[in-house]
Write a protein that holds these residues in place. Structure first.
Motif, short mmCIF file in Angstrom:
data_model
loop_
_atom_site.label_atom_id
_atom_site.label_comp_id
_atom_site.label_asym_id
_atom_site.label_seq_id
_atom_site.Cartn_x
_atom_site.Cartn_y
_atom_site.Cartn_z
N GLU A 82 -95.39 -27.07 -2.76
CA GLU A 82 -95.06 -28.19 -3.65
C GLU A 82 -96.41 -29.15 -3.66
N HIS A 557 -93.02 -37.16 -9.20
CA HIS A 557 -93.03 -37.49 -7.73
C HIS A 557 -91.72 -38.37 -7.86
N ARG A 560 -88.63 -36.12 -7.47
CA ARG A 560 -88.58 -35.82 -5.85
C ARG A 560 -88.20 -36.93 -4.90
N PHE A 561 -88.49 -37.98 -5.25
CA PHE A 561 -87.95 -39.16 -4.51
C PHE A 561 -86.51 -39.39 -4.80
N ALA A 563 -84.45 -36.98 -5.69
CA ALA A 563 -83.83 -35.63 -4.94
C ALA A 563 -83.75 -35.68 -3.69
N ASN A 564 -84.65 -36.58 -2.92
CA ASN A 564 -84.69 -36.74 -1.70
C ASN A 564 -83.75 -38.06 -1.19
N GLY A 565 -82.86 -38.56 -1.83
CA GLY A 565 -81.88 -39.44 -1.59
C GLY A 565 -82.45 -40.94 -1.56
N ARG A 567 -85.44 -41.97 -0.12
CA ARG A 567 -86.10 -42.48 1.06
C ARG A 567 -87.38 -42.67 0.96
N PRO A 569 -91.26 -42.51 1.45
CA PRO A 569 -92.14 -41.43 2.08
C PRO A 569 -92.91 -41.81 3.58
N ASP A 572 -90.16 -40.59 6.08
CA ASP A 572 -90.28 -39.42 6.05
C ASP A 572 -91.38 -39.02 7.08
#
Length: 576
Positions: A82, A557, A560-561, A563-565, A567, A569, A572
């Motif tokens: 990715e 981008h 994906r943010f 999809a990651n709920g 959160r 970065p 993370d």
């Protein structure tokens, strides 16, 4: 016993390793190619010379980048992880743009109505030096100016010969930035002597004296004659032979060139007609908001009367350059007081607020920000409205360019080509979005300030109309000025300088509004998808953590943010 051979494939991680080796090698080569070149966006690699710009070198660069693109397209994309896939998308677009500029021989037109190769040397002259070696390198650059100018002159002659030039109408008075270097009566007052006026204490006094003596000699015997030759060329050859047409599409292979500039600056493959139509729609929408704000001011009169009132009433303009600078500093301080509520990670590097250098100011835009600086134009104060200063400061300083650019440079987890390059649609889109963010920050205190914000939004929407009007639809300069005058609150001076900028810099003006729209749409998508989990600080962190990227990559981008709920970065990163 027979066995079926395994299908040929690249071992795990090898594709990513090949990509990284390719871009690291090319980046090192690129840094070497442009060592010694500084501009408003940053400093080049240290060097005792200026870059080579002759036709043979330009041809070598074209072949190099074409080979890089071939190698990129040979990579098995389905075997990239990715992170590597994102790097590939950003890097390939970057190389494609660099190659396109070489193929259109853009180096034959190395200046526009706003910036030039000779004014970029002013940033080199003003850059801080820390030791004697820095000064030795600078002296080497001064001695290299004649060669550098001669190569640019040869390139410009080639451009003139094929009708590829800056339009003549935008060049009136443009040579004054060269003449001012020659007009300095005392060598020690010359722009290029700037680093020697105050020198670091770690350099011994006798060494300082020797360096100053050599600098004065270099300026007198090398720098000034080179500028005199360039001035003669611009006045006697370039100005008389520059093209009388305005449109980019009027130049050789002009339709393809303009479309390439649209892709370069917007990272989108949009047709000029579609951009023009979108601009008309957005200008009409913003006009309604502006009319509502006029009502809030209590002004009795129509839109045109209100614009006349704003352009002529002294209460809206600074009396001195110092007043303008101080007001901008106060606005920036107010931003500092609330910025942590909107952005999670802030850059370590701060910025200074300085006036635009005198040799640039008459033709320069109202302000410009970047790593470590916010330049504010104090020339022609009746054209610098205070009601627009909040929007300008948010754009150029914080949370705009002077926040985003240094933050990107500090993202050690990203490759250098993502940290240290600036894609116009992304950086200008973020800066224009920063003006919109000022509404939520509560920084537009009066209806006039809010009108200034809306007028700036309308100004950027107008660019979609004017740029495509000039370069695709055949608009005249008066037609473009009239449209900007009727739909924005820009002063007459700014109307003229802005239209000349759009004429001489095709496509660049499109990046602002299209970039902002991408961020606004991405935010709306995230808010709808995440609902109560949406966190504005985390969203801004996600946008800023990408580095400077093409708009389609930014959209991915943010997907994906989501999809990651939602959160941040940085959250993370802290958890690993």
């Amino acid at each position: 016993m027979t066995t079926t051979p395994a299908p040929t494939s690249v071992p795990p991680n090898e594709a990513g390793a090949r990509l990284r080796a390719l871009y690291e090698r090319e980046w090192a080569w690129r840094r070497e190619q442009f060592a010694g070149f500084d501009d408003e966006d940053g400093e080049g690699a240290p060097a005792d010379h200026l870059p080579r710009v002759d036709a043979a070198t330009q041809s070598q660069r074209e072949h190099y980048w074409r080979d890089v693109l071939t190698q990129l397209d040979a990579l098995p994309l389905d075997q990239l992880g990715e992170r590597d896939a994102t790097d590939f998308a950003v890097y390939r677009a970057q190389i494609e743009t660099l190659l396109s500029q070489q193929q259109f021989r853009c180096w034959e037109m190395p200046f526009n109505s706003d910036s030039a190769f000779w004014t970029d040397l002013g940033f080199t002259a003003r850059r801080a030096r820390h030791d004697a070696d820095d000064y030795e390198r600078y002296l080497g650059q001064l001695h290299d100016i004649p060669r550098y100018f001669n190569e640019h002159i040869a390139n410009m002659r080639a451009g003139l010969a094929r009708g590829f030039s800056v339009p003549r109408v935008t060049l009136t008075g443009r040579e004054q930035s060269i003449a001012q270097v020659l007009d300095t009566a005392c060598i020690k007052d010359n722009l290029f002597y700037t680093p020697f006026r105050t020198m670091p204490a770690n350099i011994p006094a006798d060494t300082q004296a020797h360096l100053r003596e050599r600098a004065a000699t270099a300026i007198r015997t090398v720098v000034l004659p080179a500028h005199a030759k360039l001035l003669d060329f611009i006045r006697d050859e370039y100005l008389p032979q520059a093209r009388a047409t305005l449109s980019a599409e009027a130049m050789p292979d002009g339709a393809a060139f303009y479309r390439a500039q649209i892709r370069r600056f917007t990272t989108l493959d949009m047709a000029p007609e579609a951009i023009h139509t979108l601009g008309l729609q957005e200008v009409a929408r913003l006009r309604e908001e502006m009319l509502a704000t006029i009502t809030r001011t209590g002004f009795n009169g129509g839109f045109e009367s209100f614009l006349h009132y704003l352009r002529t009433d002294p209460q809206f303009y600074p009396q001195t350059g110092e007043q303008l600078l101080r007001q901008a500093a106060w606005i920036a301080s107010r931003v500092d007081g609330c910025i942590e509520r909107y952005i999670g990670r802030l850059p370590r590097r701060r910025f200074a607020i300085e006036p635009v250098p005198a040799e640039l100011a008459p033709f320069y835009t109202s302000g410009r920000g970047g790593p470590g600086m916010y330049l504010l134009n104090t020339h022609d104060l009746p054209s610098r409205p205070l009601y627009a200063l909040t929007a300008l400061t948010l754009h150029e300083a914080s949370p705009g360019h002077a926040l985003q650019m240094p933050l990107a440079a500090e993202l050690d987890g990203l490759p250098a080509f993502r940290r240290l390059t600036h894609i116009s649609a992304y950086i200008e889109g973020w800066a224009l979005y920063s003006e919109k963010l000022g509404v939520e920050m509560g920084l537009y205190e009066t209806p006039y300030d809010h009108f200034g914000y809306l007028a700036y939004q309308a100004w950027r929407a107008c660019r979609l109309v004017v740029d495509t009007g000039l370069h695709h639809l055949g608009w005249s300069r008066p037609q473009a000025c009239t449209y900007l005058r009727e739909h924005t609150a820009l002063s007459e001076h700014e109307v003229r300088t802005e239209v000349d900028r759009y004429i001489a810099w095709p496509g660049q003006a499109l990046s602002y509004y299209l970039g902002e729209m991408c961020i606004v749409q991405a935010r709306a998508k995230a808010e709808q998808a995440l609902g109560p989990r949406f966190d504005l600080r985390a969203f801004h962190d996600a946008v800023l953590a990408s580095g400077s990227v093409p708009l389609p990559v930014l959209e991915q981008h943010i997907d994906r943010f989501i999809a990651n709920g939602g959160r941040s970065p940085w959250a993370d990163a802290a958890s690993h």
